[in-house]
Motif scaffolding. Structure first.
Motif, short mmCIF file in Angstrom:
data_model
loop_
_atom_site.label_atom_id
_atom_site.label_comp_id
_atom_site.label_asym_id
_atom_site.label_seq_id
_atom_site.Cartn_x
_atom_site.Cartn_y
_atom_site.Cartn_z
N PHE A 272 16.45 12.84 22.08
CA PHE A 272 16.67 11.46 21.84
C PHE A 272 18.02 11.11 21.09
N GLY A 282 8.19 9.55 24.54
CA GLY A 282 8.14 9.25 23.08
C GLY A 282 6.80 9.84 22.37
N GLY A 319 15.10 4.63 17.28
CA GLY A 319 13.98 5.08 18.21
C GLY A 319 12.63 4.65 17.38
#
Length: 608
Positions: A272, A282, A319
């Motif tokens: 990531f 994810g 993220g």
């Protein structure tokens, strides 16, 4: 019998069935029957066994089965029968009896029969339990010996692998590692994993290497799984996260689970990170975050630290929604608060994690700073040096200028810990101003008396001074260079400062400062026999003007050339460089300089 539903009512029926297997079967079934026969006293079966084993007409296979049955008995009569078989006409039967005796007592094959006779007499005085105990001890001794031999041969084999590996080029090494990772032997796989972990960056790994390596995380052997997890934590580019997560779910050994968890954290951090070419769901990151949130609340400080480290890695990256990130940041803060009442280094380790999360490059640094600042301020008052050091790092990362002011106010610049003092000095170098130079100068000469900086820390203080002066005007740099020179700071450091002042003065067009600095530089260059440096300054001076009758620069050179402490070679080099200085046509003639150089040359050729 039980399988057929029949009930054994007479023990003799059971005995006859076992003897029947002994005579009808071979291999494992016969051995199991012999083992089962130990429920009988030897006198209950001795007649049938001795009749079978003594008869030359009985099939050899059956006699060998009986020898096994005799070997496992602790009865001296059984041992006596085996000794009697040493003289059997069938060579294979005699050899089998000798081997059985050797297994029982460790007596080498080929031992004289008289020795066996003495052993038999000794057995007559012992009970079955004593014989059994003696045999167990002997078997343990043999097992240790066999293990030692196994270890020796294993060591020799691995040594040969090492030598083969060392002789190979990087391509061949990669191929060998790939091959050995697929070995059926645990020791060989562990050897290959160790080499993989310590290989050079140039080792060429085959295309299928990654898949084979990742597959070993689910190997049957615990040690292989552990070693693989440790290797994969350094090879996240192979994208092992999914396979690691699957193995984590079924892994039984706690230390292997922890190693897999650490490798998972590193794999997700790599996947990531900005610029990564790995595509990872994810959901995997979410599962790893949840694992980390369980680890960080563990009572075991080591596990809590590992959980915090994985949270740090994933919270540094973009993220996550702010709310989600805040949840995990709060977990770290809460665990650090709990660690205050616990012994060991966990609190300082967690504060260290928190400091990193407040640093440049951490995506959620603003939220982390708001949440962690109070913990850092509290840690600054702690008696533990390491806790205070982590607190200093955290406050520095939040706001360096504000932290420096606080450290000066609270006396942290004079902390008992050399590590902390150095951290504050480095911070002063980054964000300090000219007023900080005063206390920094005091750190240059600290040695065995008072508060001691670590070896080389004088350089840290000087570097901070150098950095601060690098942000100031030329006049201030020149002023401090002269002051530091008077304080005994080395000529090399003074020279560096003066050269900075020189460049600044040129840019500022500060002529007075410029020529004052250059005059001092000439003196320093001469002290260090740096003829090229002197030539550079004089060339610059001649570009501006000719030398006067009583020129300060020429006077310093005169003093140098007249000194008896300066060697003739050094003087010759300097004069040669001064003679080679070229005057640009735009500058015009420099008769004063030309005459001075001739005098220096003449004096060198006719020394008095």
């Amino acid at each position: 019998c039980r399988a057929s539903g029949a009930v054994i009512r007479n023990r003799n029926d059971f005995r006859e069935g076992l003897i029947g297997i002994l005579t009808d079967e071979s291999g494992l079934d016969a051995q199991l029957a012999a083992d089962a026969m130990q429920v009988f006293n030897y006198r209950e079966i001795s007649g049938r066994l001795e009749k079978l084993v003594r008869s030359g007409k009985v099939e050899r296979r059956i006699r060998l089965n009986v020898i096994y049955a005799l070997k496992i008995r602790p009865d001296k009569e059984a041992m006596s029968e085996l000794i009697r078989l040493l003289d059997d006409e069938d060579v294979e039967i005699a050899a089998a009896a000798e081997s059985a005796l050797q297994d029982s007592f460790g007596i080498p094959v080929g031992t004289d029969k008289e020795v066996w006779g003495k052993i038999l007499k000794d057995l007559q005085r012992k009970s079955p339990n004593e014989i059994r105990r003696e045999r167990l001890l002997q078997q343990e001794t043999r097992m240790r010996k066999l293990q030692a031999e196994l270890n020796l041969w294993q060591s020799l084999y691995l040594g040969s692998l090492d030598r083969e590996y060392d002789r190979m080029d990087e391509t061949a090494r990669g191929a060998l590692l790939f091959e050995r990772l697929g070995s059926e032997h645990t020791t060989v796989k562990l050897w290959a994993l160790d080499k993989v972990s310590r290989r050079s960056a140039g080792t060429a790994l085959p295309g299928e290497f990654g898949a084979r390596l990742i597959g070993l995380v689910s190997d049957d052997d615990r040690d292989v799984r552990l070693a693989t997890a440790n290797v994969l934590s350094k090879m996240s580019a192979l994208n092992p996260a999914q396979k690691l997560l699957e193995q984590y779910a079924v892994e039984k050994y706690d230390d292997v689970r922890v190693a897999i968890f650490e490798a998972l954290g590193e794999a997700c951090y790599y996947a990531f990170s900005p610029g990564s070419q790995i595509e990872l769901s994810g959901e995997v990151r979410g599962e790893v975050l949840e694992l980390a949130s369980r680890y960080i609340i563990e009572k075991d400080a080591s596990k809590a630290k590992k959980g915090a480290e994985v949270l740090r890695k994933l919270l540094e990256l973009p993220g996550l929604e702010e709310e989600q990130a805040g949840k995990y940041l709060a977990l770290v803060a809460t665990r650090a608060e709990q660690a205050k009442s616990e012994e060991g280094p966990l609190r300082s380790e967690l504060l260290g994690v928190m400091a990193v999360l407040c640093g440049q490059g951490s995506f959620h640094r603003s939220a982390a700073a708001n949440l962690f600042e109070e913990a850092f301020l509290e840690g600054l008052k702690d008696n533990d040096d390491i806790v205070r050091a982590a607190a200093v790092a955290g406050l520095t990362n939040i706001d360096g200028a504000k932290a420096l002011a606080l450290f000066k106010e609270q006396g942290v610049v004079d902390d008992n810990s050399g590590t902390i003092r150095e951290a504050v000095i480095k911070l002063a170098g980054r964000v300090g101003k000219k007023e900080d130079l005063e206390w920094l100068v005091g750190k240059l000469n600290q040695n065995g008396e008072g508060q001691v900086l670590r070896p080389g820390s004088g350089q840290v203080a000087y570097q901070a001074i150098f950095e601060i002066l690098g942000r100031e005007q030329s006049a201030i740099v020149a002023e401090w260079a002269q002051r530091l020179r008077q304080d005994g700071v080395s000529a090399e450091r003074i020279r560096a400062l003066l050269e900075v002042a020189e460049k600044k003065a040129e840019g500022e067009k500060a002529e007075d400062v410029l020529w004052s600095v250059r005059e001092t530089l000439v003196e320093i260059y001469l002290e260090s026999n740096d003829a090229a440096g002197v030539g550079r300054v004089m060339a610059a001076r001649l570009g501006e003007q000719d030398i006067a009758v009583e020129d300060a620069f020429a006077a310093r050179i005169d003093t140098y050339l007249d000194s008896e402490e300066v060697g003739s070679d050094a003087k010759e080099i300097l004069i040669g460089i001064l003679e080679q200085i070229e005057i640009s046509p735009e500058a015009g003639e420099r008769p004063g300089w030309a005459e001075q150089v001739k005098k220096w040359r003449a004096a060198s050729q006719n020394p008095q």
